[in-house]
Design a protein around this motif. Structure first.
Motif, PDB file in Angstrom:
ATOM      1  N   SER A   1       1.094  -1.195   0.149  1.00 20.36           N
ATOM      2  CA  SER A   1       0.051  -0.170   0.001  1.00 20.36           C
ATOM      3  C   SER A   1       1.122   1.073  -0.078  1.00 20.36           C
ATOM      4  N   TYR A   2       0.612   2.269   0.447  1.00 22.57           N
ATOM      5  CA  TYR A   2       1.086   3.413   1.212  1.00 22.57           C
ATOM      6  C   TYR A   2       0.969   3.769   1.582  1.00 22.57           C
ATOM      7  N   GLY A   3       1.210   5.532   2.251  1.00 24.69           N
ATOM      8  CA  GLY A   3       1.118   5.779   3.705  1.00 24.69           C
ATOM      9  C   GLY A   3       1.815   5.602   4.685  1.00 24.69           C
ATOM     10  N   PRO A   4       1.338   5.712   6.169  1.00 25.82           N
ATOM     11  CA  PRO A   4       2.235   5.067   7.548  1.00 25.82           C
ATOM     12  C   PRO A   4       2.387   4.257   7.453  1.00 25.82           C
ATOM     13  N   ASN A   5       1.912   3.168   7.101  1.00 23.24           N
ATOM     14  CA  ASN A   5       1.984   1.413   7.088  1.00 23.24           C
ATOM     15  C   ASN A   5       3.103   1.056   5.646  1.00 23.24           C
ATOM     16  N   ALA A   6       2.896   1.742   4.747  1.00 25.42           N
ATOM     17  CA  ALA A   6       4.384   1.298   3.749  1.00 25.42           C
ATOM     18  C   ALA A   6       4.947   0.603   4.243  1.00 25.42           C
ATOM     19  N   LEU A   7       5.846   1.126   4.948  1.00 28.05           N
ATOM     20  CA  LEU A   7       8.155   0.473   5.490  1.00 28.05           C
ATOM     21  C   LEU A   7       7.668  -0.419   6.785  1.00 28.05           C
ATOM     22  N   ALA A   8       6.616  -0.546   7.125  1.00 23.61           N
ATOM     23  CA  ALA A   8       6.132  -0.826   8.497  1.00 23.61           C
ATOM     24  C   ALA A   8       6.943  -2.421   9.231  1.00 23.61           C
ATOM     25  N   LEU A   9       6.408  -3.588   7.907  1.00 28.31           N
ATOM     26  CA  LEU A   9       7.153  -4.616   8.078  1.00 28.31           C
ATOM     27  C   LEU A   9       8.576  -3.941   7.085  1.00 28.31           C
ATOM     28  N   VAL A  10       9.127  -3.956   6.277  1.00 26.30           N
ATOM     29  CA  VAL A  10      10.375  -4.054   6.285  1.00 26.30           C
ATOM     30  C   VAL A  10      11.328  -3.203   7.075  1.00 26.30           C
ATOM     31  N   SER A  11      10.644  -2.138   7.927  1.00 21.33           N
ATOM     32  CA  SER A  11      11.373  -1.572   8.313  1.00 21.33           C
ATOM     33  C   SER A  11      12.007  -2.262   9.569  1.00 21.33           C
ATOM     34  N   THR A  12      10.527  -2.972  10.201  1.00 20.16           N
ATOM     35  CA  THR A  12      10.707  -4.134  10.918  1.00 20.16           C
ATOM     36  C   THR A  12      12.014  -5.286  10.924  1.00 20.16           C
ATOM     37  N   ALA A  13      12.352  -5.495   9.675  1.00 23.99           N
ATOM     38  CA  ALA A  13      13.928  -6.301   8.740  1.00 23.99           C
ATOM     39  C   ALA A  13      14.042  -6.060   9.534  1.00 23.99           C
ATOM     40  N   VAL A  14      14.266  -4.265   8.377  1.00 18.68           N
ATOM     41  CA  VAL A  14      15.753  -4.081   8.197  1.00 18.68           C
ATOM     42  C   VAL A  14      17.100  -3.715   9.871  1.00 18.68           C
ATOM     43  N   LYS A  15      15.457  -3.977  10.665  1.00 17.38           N
ATOM     44  CA  LYS A  15      16.520  -2.985  12.146  1.00 17.38           C
ATOM     45  C   LYS A  15      16.467  -4.316  12.954  1.00 17.38           C
ATOM     46  N   ALA A  16      15.612  -5.213  12.506  1.00 19.47           N
ATOM     47  CA  ALA A  16      16.362  -6.774  13.326  1.00 19.47           C
ATOM     48  C   ALA A  16      17.375  -7.176  12.709  1.00 19.47           C
ATOM     49  N   ILE A  17      18.123  -6.828  11.103  1.00 23.09           N
ATOM     50  CA  ILE A  17      19.015  -7.449  10.903  1.00 23.09           C
ATOM     51  C   ILE A  17      19.877  -6.477  11.311  1.00 23.09           C
ATOM     52  N   ILE A  18      20.622  -5.486  12.332  1.00 18.89           N
ATOM     53  CA  ILE A  18      21.197  -4.698  12.255  1.00 18.89           C
ATOM     54  C   ILE A  18      21.012  -5.166  13.788  1.00 18.89           C
ATOM     55  N   ASN A  19      20.143  -5.034  14.222  1.00 17.87           N
ATOM     56  CA  ASN A  19      20.475  -5.246  16.111  1.00 17.87           C
ATOM     57  C   ASN A  19      21.306  -7.286  15.682  1.00 17.87           C
ATOM     58  N   HIS A  20      20.623  -7.696  14.613  1.00 16.24           N
ATOM     59  CA  HIS A  20      21.088  -9.092  14.772  1.00 16.24           C
ATOM     60  C   HIS A  20      22.782  -8.752  14.474  1.00 16.24           C
ATOM     61  N   CYS A  21      23.285  -8.090  13.929  1.00 17.45           N
ATOM     62  CA  CYS A  21      24.676  -7.885  13.430  1.00 17.45           C
ATOM     63  C   CYS A  21      25.833  -7.460  14.806  1.00 17.45           C
ATOM     64  N   LEU A  22      25.110  -6.365  15.146  1.00 22.79           N
ATOM     65  CA  LEU A  22      25.131  -5.663  16.455  1.00 22.79           C
ATOM     66  C   LEU A  22      25.596  -7.147  17.359  1.00 22.79           C
ATOM     67  N   GLN A  23      24.898  -7.717  17.685  1.00 24.45           N
ATOM     68  CA  GLN A  23      25.052  -9.012  18.870  1.00 24.45           C
ATOM     69  C   GLN A  23      25.892  -9.710  18.495  1.00 24.45           C
ATOM     70  N   PHE A  24      25.854  -9.995  16.866  1.00 17.58           N
ATOM     71  CA  PHE A  24      27.094 -10.795  17.109  1.00 17.58           C
ATOM     72  C   PHE A  24      28.104 -10.518  16.451  1.00 17.58           C
ATOM     73  N   GLN A  25      28.333  -9.490  16.309  1.00 15.72           N
ATOM     74  CA  GLN A  25      29.460  -8.701  15.448  1.00 15.72           C
ATOM     75  C   GLN A  25      29.861  -9.649  13.975  1.00 15.72           C
ATOM     76  N   GLN A  26      28.776  -9.814  13.499  1.00 14.08           N
ATOM     77  CA  GLN A  26      28.657  -9.991  12.483  1.00 14.08           C
ATOM     78  C   GLN A  26      28.930  -8.867  11.272  1.00 14.08           C
ATOM     79  N   PRO A  27      29.481  -9.021   9.860  1.00 19.19           N
ATOM     80  CA  PRO A  27      29.211  -7.603   9.042  1.00 19.19           C
ATOM     81  C   PRO A  27      27.988  -7.711   8.457  1.00 19.19           C
ATOM     82  N   PRO A  28      27.817  -6.454   8.491  1.00 20.15           N
ATOM     83  CA  PRO A  28      26.298  -6.282   7.862  1.00 20.15           C
ATOM     84  C   PRO A  28      26.153  -7.300   6.517  1.00 20.15           C
ATOM     85  N   PRO A  29      24.706  -7.372   5.965  1.00 20.87           N
ATOM     86  CA  PRO A  29      24.735  -8.231   4.486  1.00 20.87           C
ATOM     87  C   PRO A  29      23.947  -6.393   3.762  1.00 20.87           C
TER      88      PRO A  29
END
Length: 153
Positions: free
Chosen positions: A58-86
């Protein structure tokens, strides 16, 4: 073809999508868990590239909600395990009548807010009854409110 009201007016989807937002909020822990499963904790399992798609963004305030959650989870995971981000590619899909001008502006913000990793963004307009992506290219697919529109088997 049925679709939401476009634009930013009083009757637009952008101003009348609180139910969808609450459903997306319930999905966030599931997306975070999926990212943990995809990334693993050992360097041999950690992907160098990830492609995330949202079907029916869709568009509007919900358009990026799910993918933003995934991107933040990737960043957090990389920091936690000291891995280079993909390298991460985020593709948003909806029917061609979607307000993709608003979506693209949101994608620019997504890229700027996640400068800890390379985020490539794009849109994939079209029906998910058709082929939208190349074989074996997707790592995570989100879809919060588009599946109730299914009309074909």
């Amino acid at each position: 073809m049925v679709h939401m009201n476009q634009g930013q007016g009083e009757t637009s989807y952008a101003h009348n999508s609180s139910i969808q937002n609450s459903q997306q909020n319930r999905m966030k822990p599931l997306i975070e868990a999926a990212i943990i499963d995809l990334c693993g904790s050992r360097s041999t399992l950690f992907p160098e590239k990830m492609l995330i798609a949202d079907l029916g963004c869709s568009y509007g305030p919900n358009a990026l909600a799910l993918v933003s959650t995934a991107v933040k989870a990737i960043i957090n995971h990389c920091l936690q395990f000291q891995q280079p981000p993909p390298e991460v590619c985020v593709l948003l899909n909806d029917l061609p009548d979607n307000d993709f001008n608003t979506v693209v502006k949101s994608l620019v913000t997504l890229r700027q807010n996640n400068n800890k990793l390379v985020v490539v963004t794009g849109v994939a307009p079209g029906s998910f009854y058709e082929r939208l992506f190349t074989s074996d290219s997707l790592h995570l697919v989100c879809s919060s409110n588009s599946l109730h529109w299914l009309s074909m088997v």
